[in-house]
Design an enzyme around this catalytic site. Structure first.
Site, PDB file in Angstrom:
ATOM      1  N   GLU A   2       0.824  -1.237   0.170  1.00 58.79           N
ATOM      2  CA  GLU A   2       0.034  -0.435   0.295  1.00 58.79           C
ATOM      3  C   GLU A   2       0.621   1.521  -0.211  1.00 58.79           C
ATOM      4  OE1 GLU A   2      -2.819   0.433   3.389  1.00 58.79           O
ATOM      5  OE2 GLU A   2      -3.533   2.269   3.196  1.00 58.79           O
ATOM      6  N   GLU A  23      -3.117  11.056   3.599  1.00 55.66           N
ATOM      7  CA  GLU A  23      -4.217  11.085   4.264  1.00 55.66           C
ATOM      8  C   GLU A  23      -4.363  11.967   5.333  1.00 55.66           C
ATOM      9  OE1 GLU A  23      -4.684   7.018   5.863  1.00 55.66           O
ATOM     10  OE2 GLU A  23      -2.486   6.913   6.114  1.00 55.66           O
TER      11      GLU A  23
END
Length: 264
Positions: free
Chosen positions: A131, A136
């Site tokens: 990932e 974020e």
């Protein structure tokens, strides 16, 4: 035309030499109205991960004024679903190995907002698939941060090894108090040696691929030597989003474009 010319100008100013080495191989400029291109984007559905408060559905993603809008809404009509939002991905439709991924977006920063730009591998369970989080945004102990991460697998199911850089949001707002009102460019430069994650040309994290080998569940492979697909989502609350500000709805996460370049 204005958007294209501005993007080209910004690109030339930011990386005039490196850009000459790359060619555009994939893009969605989100022009038009209605739904995103179904040949590129699919959707997650329902309550998915991280104890998040939102129900994902396709209805919360639409094109408007040359942008993809992911809209989080407070719901009152369905029992057990307090909020809805959208999570789009290119799984099974588009993936790539190495190159430059660039996303221009304006993110919501109200309480509870957890927008993200990320990629996942296709051929193994998480986290052995690998990932990469270009972005974020969420609160850590109540303090807003922007994160740039990657993770891979170890010898335990669903336990990730993380390389994560957490930059306090004040690092950006001290330079520009109106930061949240503007569009910004998140970029990943990914090659055989490293993953480098940038925000407006500032390097936030560099992850050497010599450190990203999976454990036995991932058969000791390196997930970042395999293709990844793209995800865009707006989560709410849950493990990391923090307390949701109901006065901020509807929250809008606006994406101007998604582009992938690879070396000529």
């Amino acid at each position: 035309m204005r958007k294209v010319l501005l993007s080209l100008l910004l690109g030339m100013l930011a990386v005039p030499l490196v850009a000459q080495e790359f060619q555009l191989v994939f893009a969605d400029e989100f022009d038009g109205n209605g739904r995103p291109d179904s040949t590129i984007w699919g959707y997650e559905q329902g309550f998915v991960r991280n104890h998040e408060a939102q129900w994902y559905q396709a209805d919360n993603a639409y094109l408007h004024n040359g942008m993809l809008v992911i809209e989080a809404r407070q719901e009152t009509g369905r029992e057990g679903i307090p909020y809805t939002s959208a999570s789009l991905n290119t799984k099974g439709k588009y993936s790539f190995l190495y190159g430059r991924l660039e996303v221009c977006a304006r993110i919501p920063t109200a309480g509870g907002a957890w927008p993200a730009i990320w990629t996942l591998g296709n051929d193994m369970p998480w986290p052995s698939c690998g990932e990469i989080d270009l972005m974020e945004y969420y609160r850590i102990n109540g303090v807003p941060h922007i994160l740039a991460n990657a993770c891979w697998g170890n010898d335990q199911p669903y336990k990730a090894v993380w390389n994560s850089k957490k930059t306090p949001f004040t690092h950006f707002t001290e330079k520009d108090p109106a930061w949240a009102q503007h569009f910004h460019i998140w970029r990943m430069d990914w090659d055989e040696t490293a993953i480098r994650l940038y925000l407006d040309d500032e390097l936030l994290n560099e992850i050497p691929l010599s450190t990203t080998q999976n454990g036995k569940i991932g058969q000791y492979t390196n997930p970042f030597n395999r293709p990844q697909y793209i995800l865009l989502n707006l989560a709410l609350g849950g493990d990391n989003g923090g307390t949701i500000d109901n006065a901020a709805f509807p929250m809008r996460y606006e994406i101007d474009y998604v582009r992938v370049y690879q070396k000529k």
